[in-house]
Scaffold this active site. Structure first.
Site, PDB file in Angstrom:
ATOM      1  N   CYS A 170      -7.939  30.233  -0.387  1.00  0.00           N
ATOM      2  CA  CYS A 170      -7.427  30.256  -1.758  1.00  0.00           C
ATOM      3  C   CYS A 170      -6.874  31.654  -2.061  1.00  0.00           C
ATOM      4  O   CYS A 170      -7.502  32.651  -1.663  1.00  0.00           O
ATOM      5  CB  CYS A 170      -8.555  29.924  -2.733  1.00  0.00           C
ATOM      6  N   LEU A 178      11.826   1.126 -25.109  1.00  0.00           N
ATOM      7  CA  LEU A 178      12.678   0.094 -24.514  1.00  0.00           C
ATOM      8  C   LEU A 178      12.258  -0.212 -23.091  1.00  0.00           C
ATOM      9  O   LEU A 178      11.828   0.668 -22.361  1.00  0.00           O
ATOM     10  CB  LEU A 178      14.131   0.590 -24.493  1.00  0.00           C
ATOM     11  N   GLU A 203      10.177   7.694 -10.824  1.00  0.00           N
ATOM     12  CA  GLU A 203       8.821   7.521 -10.274  1.00  0.00           C
ATOM     13  C   GLU A 203       7.881   6.949 -11.332  1.00  0.00           C
ATOM     14  O   GLU A 203       7.049   6.100 -11.059  1.00  0.00           O
ATOM     15  CB  GLU A 203       8.263   8.869  -9.800  1.00  0.00           C
ATOM     16  N   TYR A 204       8.046   7.440 -12.560  1.00  0.00           N
ATOM     17  CA  TYR A 204       7.212   6.941 -13.650  1.00  0.00           C
ATOM     18  C   TYR A 204       7.464   5.441 -13.832  1.00  0.00           C
ATOM     19  O   TYR A 204       6.540   4.647 -13.945  1.00  0.00           O
ATOM     20  CB  TYR A 204       7.528   7.698 -14.946  1.00  0.00           C
ATOM     21  N   LYS A 254      22.441   5.874 -24.228  1.00  0.00           N
ATOM     22  CA  LYS A 254      21.025   6.163 -24.476  1.00  0.00           C
ATOM     23  C   LYS A 254      20.869   7.678 -24.495  1.00  0.00           C
ATOM     24  O   LYS A 254      20.910   8.337 -23.457  1.00  0.00           O
ATOM     25  CB  LYS A 254      20.145   5.535 -23.396  1.00  0.00           C
ATOM     26  N   CYS A 313      -7.164  33.236  -4.548  1.00  0.00           N
ATOM     27  CA  CYS A 313      -8.029  33.934  -5.501  1.00  0.00           C
ATOM     28  C   CYS A 313      -8.793  35.046  -4.779  1.00  0.00           C
ATOM     29  O   CYS A 313      -8.912  35.018  -3.557  1.00  0.00           O
ATOM     30  CB  CYS A 313      -8.987  32.957  -6.182  1.00  0.00           C
TER      31      CYS A 313
HETATM   32  S1  IVH Z   1      16.778   1.695 -29.860  1.00  0.00           S
HETATM   33  C1  IVH Z   1      13.068  -0.809 -30.837  1.00  0.00           C
HETATM   34  N1  IVH Z   1      18.982   2.956 -29.219  1.00  0.00           N
HETATM   35  O1  IVH Z   1      15.217   5.625 -26.121  1.00  0.00           O
HETATM   36  C2  IVH Z   1      14.135  -0.052 -30.139  1.00  0.00           C
HETATM   37  N2  IVH Z   1      16.908   3.933 -28.558  1.00  0.00           N
HETATM   38  O2  IVH Z   1      13.240   4.286 -24.385  1.00  0.00           O
HETATM   39  C3  IVH Z   1      14.246   1.339 -30.582  1.00  0.00           C
HETATM   40  N3  IVH Z   1      17.135   6.081 -27.422  1.00  0.00           N
HETATM   41  O3  IVH Z   1      12.481   5.813 -28.275  1.00  0.00           O
HETATM   42  C4  IVH Z   1      15.107   2.187 -29.780  1.00  0.00           C
HETATM   43  N4  IVH Z   1      19.313   6.202 -27.504  1.00  0.00           N
HETATM   44  O4  IVH Z   1      14.227   7.691 -28.369  1.00  0.00           O
HETATM   45  C5  IVH Z   1      17.639   2.944 -29.149  1.00  0.00           C
HETATM   46  N5  IVH Z   1      21.007   3.986 -28.766  1.00  0.00           N
HETATM   47  C6  IVH Z   1      19.678   3.990 -28.694  1.00  0.00           C
HETATM   48  C7  IVH Z   1      18.956   5.032 -28.091  1.00  0.00           C
HETATM   49  C8  IVH Z   1      17.567   4.969 -28.033  1.00  0.00           C
HETATM   50  C9  IVH Z   1      18.212   6.817 -27.122  1.00  0.00           C
HETATM   51  C10 IVH Z   1      15.750   6.468 -27.097  1.00  0.00           C
HETATM   52  C11 IVH Z   1      14.788   6.416 -28.246  1.00  0.00           C
HETATM   53  C12 IVH Z   1      13.732   5.439 -27.831  1.00  0.00           C
HETATM   54  C13 IVH Z   1      13.858   5.475 -26.358  1.00  0.00           C
HETATM   55  C14 IVH Z   1      13.355   4.196 -25.748  1.00  0.00           C
END
Ligand code: IVH
EC number: 6.5.1.2
Length: 716
Positions: free
Chosen positions: A436, A99, A51-52, A133, A438
């Site tokens: 409410c 990212l 959603e964000y 990630k 309350c």
């Molecule tokens: S690179 C300039 N690599 O994802 C790029 N980030 O949404 C720097 N994260 O703030 C990030 N795994 O906390 C990178 N293999 C990975 C990652 C990763 C998790 C997190 C990190 C970042 C966020 C970005």
């Protein structure tokens, strides 16, 4: 009360009028600001990542179509909200960015297409480093002469918190880099995380001790790092994977994957699933493979990251405001589970709004035990969305129902469906309260929307007479980003409130002189030292910055960013206060003046008018101001680059860099790179072949620079 469901989707961004875009842009900015704060500072997000992302995408699309709406304070210019004020602040030598996200395969193809165009590649083969990630917290570790000097959290990307003492307790973080000839300055970046197993065990212990239960491993990792006592961090099993870098006095390798191997040689752990990929097919296969493995991994991941392997290409590609052009996160779809809804409770917020919270039969979703689920509002329970659209094909939610819940990333789960086949005969419809909970039992009304229609949020009309709202106001008042009074947390505040010792903000400041009667030191768990410390903390806050003061008043729609914009716009409390009183009286000139401020529009003005229109509120403010020694004037934003705050238009072909690169550099230096020339443009940088924009510049008398003159101006 019953509303008929009508299908209405938000207007296509391409069809928005300028006026509609302005309102929507402001509304989304406020919303994103709130979500960023809840996510980054309070570790308590209230919507799903998906959603964000949707909100952010719509917001970005509006800014793309209406670039004049972009300001330096826009959420698109920031990476999350500013850090908490608890630890020493550390300015990152190189900003820590976030990212961009890809959801569909097409997004990945688009990402690669953009890179090829930007680098003007034809036959060159692009290699990628594909990495899981990790859903943790990013950390920047600075080594000088091979020794660990500081460890800082990401914070707002420019400035984080110094958590060195805590990070030193992590086994995965070497105190000294291994190997000879390590560069003098090395900033190693990566993710701090907690394993799912450790998270569940920690929650068991916390529960037994009656301490905070964490919602997920990410929050528990964050909570464990933000300890003032490093021995607590040491008792929490945290891991670290290195995957990136900040400032480096020399680069030991030429590729991303090369750097990852170098991190290993230095003594770091890196993620074992990282893979060098040579094609888009390879990337997509990696995404599928990791998604299949996801459940078996002992740490949370929410997608995979693709990064261009060649570092010289990464450097050429650079960044677009908050994200690198050379990397993208390919997210996974949300995780789901089925469970039974046992009960629904109503929570009353600071502004009196009601949030129904579903109490579930506990269930595991991706390694996290879920017991509560937000049900948003009355319509949501009935199967009607915010814009009147039909949800869950119209299926309502009843007590005893089996529901499908979804957890996207690390956020509060949502009910995405109801399994009608499993509905018990005695499942009860939920009757939304008309009063409410309350003690005042005030009437509940449904909020009006901007267009005057009945909205979906219900609220208590008791305002300050409703004790729930009063206490929530006070909680905001003492919170970290407001008055930040050490030793006066929510628990103590509730205690004072229940005894009627503190009923409004000014009462906090009169506590010391009333103590001869109250005798706080006699309360169990207090003692003389803590009372002395509390009073010292209270006294130290009799001097407060204007922006904190405005934020602390808790006016609706006035979050931190808006408070800062108001503070900067008026400079002093007297000027601001005077304007508020006039706005409340409907003084048109003052309203127009406030409307002209950056980021301030109708919603905020209405809220300021409503707040200062109430004599009760004016009294609260007056009594509070009397207790303070100084409300510090707001500073005008500073910047030391020659082009900060200027608007630049690039036209024609540039020789030393592509136009996108030039724009990116200008933005990095605080300038706005616009697409068209107007009398507001400060410079037009024209290369060979410039046409109509050059003519426009001449027409408006805008200075025209050559590429070299521009480079000289920015000192490159
Ligand atoms: S690179 C300039 N690599 O994802 C790029 N980030 O949404 C720097 N994260 O703030 C990030 N795994 O906390 C990178 N293999 C990975 C990652 C990763 C998790 C997190 C990190 C970042 C966020 C970005």
């Amino acid at each position: 009360m019953a509303k008929t469901a009508k299908t209405k989707t938000p207007t296509d961004v391409a069809k928005l009028t300028t006026a509609q875009a302005k309102v929507e842009h402001m509304r989304l900015a406020l919303e994103l600001e709130g979500h960023d704060r809840r996510y980054y500072q309070e570790d308590a997000p209230s919507i799903s990542d998906a959603e964000y992302d949707a909100l952010r995408q719509r917001f970005n699309a509006i800014e793309k179509r209406f670039p004049e709406l972009v300001t330096a304070e826009s959420p698109s210019q920031k990476i999350g909200a500013a850090p908490l004020g608890r630890f020493r602040k550390v300015r990152h030598a190189v900003p820590m960015l976030s990212l961009d996200n890809a959801f569909a395969e097409q997004d990945v193809l688009d990402f690669i297409g953009r890179i090829e165009r930007f680098l003007k590649l034809s036959d060159d083969k692009i290699d990628f480093s594909a990495e899981p990630k990790i859903d943790g917290l990013s950390m920047s570790l600075r080594y000088e002469g091979g020794e660990l000097i500081t460890a800082a959290t990401r914070g707002d990307g420019a400035e984080g918190e110094d958590v060195t003492a805590n990070i030193r307790t992590l086994e995965d973080v070497p105190q000294k880099l291994k190997g000879r000839n390590v560069p003098d300055v090395c900033e190693v970046r990566g993710e701090v995380y907690m394993t799912k197993k450790a998270f569940l065990a920690l929650n068991e212990r916390q529960k037994a001790a009656g301490d905070t239960i964490f919602a997920n491993p990410r929050n528990s990792a964050a909570g464990s790092l933000r300890q003032k006592d490093p021995s607590i961090t040491a008792s929490r099993p945290l891991g670290f994977f290195a995957y990136s870098w900040g400032q480096m006095s020399a680069m030991p390798e030429k590729t991303q994957t090369g750097m990852i191997h170098w991190f290993e040689r230095c003594g770091f752990k890196t993620n074992p699933l990282t893979k060098l990929c040579h094609s888009v097919e390879h990337l997509i296969a990696f995404h599928h493979q990791i998604e299949e493995q996801r459940g078996e991994l002992d740490y949370d991941i929410d997608g995979v990251v693709y990064k261009i392997d060649r570092i010289d290409w990464q450097e050429r590609l650079g960044f677009v405001s908050r994200t690198p052009r050379w990397a993208i996160a390919h997210k996974f779809p949300a995780e789901r589970a089925m469970t039974v809804l046992r009960d629904i409770e109503i929570q009353v917020g600071r502004t009196g709004s009601f949030t129904p919270v579903g109490k579930l039969e506990p269930v595991g979703v991706g390694g996290v035990i879920v017991q509560n689920v937000t049900l948003h509002n009355e319509d949501y329970i009935k199967g009607i969305g915010n814009k009147g659209e039909v949800l869950r094909e119209g299926r309502d939610i009843r007590l005893g129902d089996t529901v499908v819940i979804q957890r996207a990333g690390d956020v509060i789960p949502q009910v995405v469906d109801v399994v009608i086949d499993k509905r018990p005969k005695d499942a009860k419809e939920f009757h939304f309260p008309k009063k409410c909970p309350c003690p005042l039992h005030t009437d509940v009304v449904r909020e009006e929307t901007a267009t005057g229609e009945e909205g979906s949020r219900a609220r208590c009309t008791g305002e300050f007479a409703c004790p729930f709202q009063k206490i929530e106001h006070l909680k905001l008042f003492v919170s970290r980003r407001a008055f930040d009074i050490d030793g006066l947390g929510e628990k103590q505040l509730q205690y004072f409130f229940d005894r009627e010792w503190v009923r409004e903000p000014a009462d906090i400041f009169t506590l010391p002189k009333r103590n001869a009667k109250l005798k706080l030191e006699e309360i169990e768990g207090y003692g003389e030292t803590s009372v002395r410390n509390l009073f010292a903390a209270i006294d130290s806050r009799r001097r407060i910055s204007l922006e904190r003061f405005i934020y602390a008043l808790g006016m609706r729609h006035v979050g931190e960013t808006t408070a800062l914009a108001l503070a900067r716009g008026y400079g002093s409390w007297d000027a601001f206060h005077d304007a508020c009183l006039k706005v409340a009286k409907g003084d048109e000139e003052t309203i127009a003046e406030m409307d002209a401020l950056d980021q301030i529009g109708d919603t905020v003005i209405k809220s300021v008018a409503a707040y200062f229109g109430e004599s009760h509120n004016r009294g609260i403010v007056e009594r509070l101001v009397k207790e303070l020694n100084e409300i510090i004037d707001a500073e005008k934003p500073k910047s030391n680059s020659a082009v900060a705050g200027k608007t630049v238009v690039f036209t024609g072909s540039l020789e030393k860099m592509t136009r996108d690169e030039a724009k990116a550099t200008a933005e990095r230096l605080g300038a706005k790179a616009a697409g068209s020339v107007s009398k507001k443009t400060d410079y037009v940088v024209a290369g060979p072949g410039a046409g109509s924009k050059l003519a426009e510049a001449k027409k408006h008398g805008v200075p025209v620079l050559t590429e070299d003159e521009w480079l000289k101006l920015i000192g490159e």
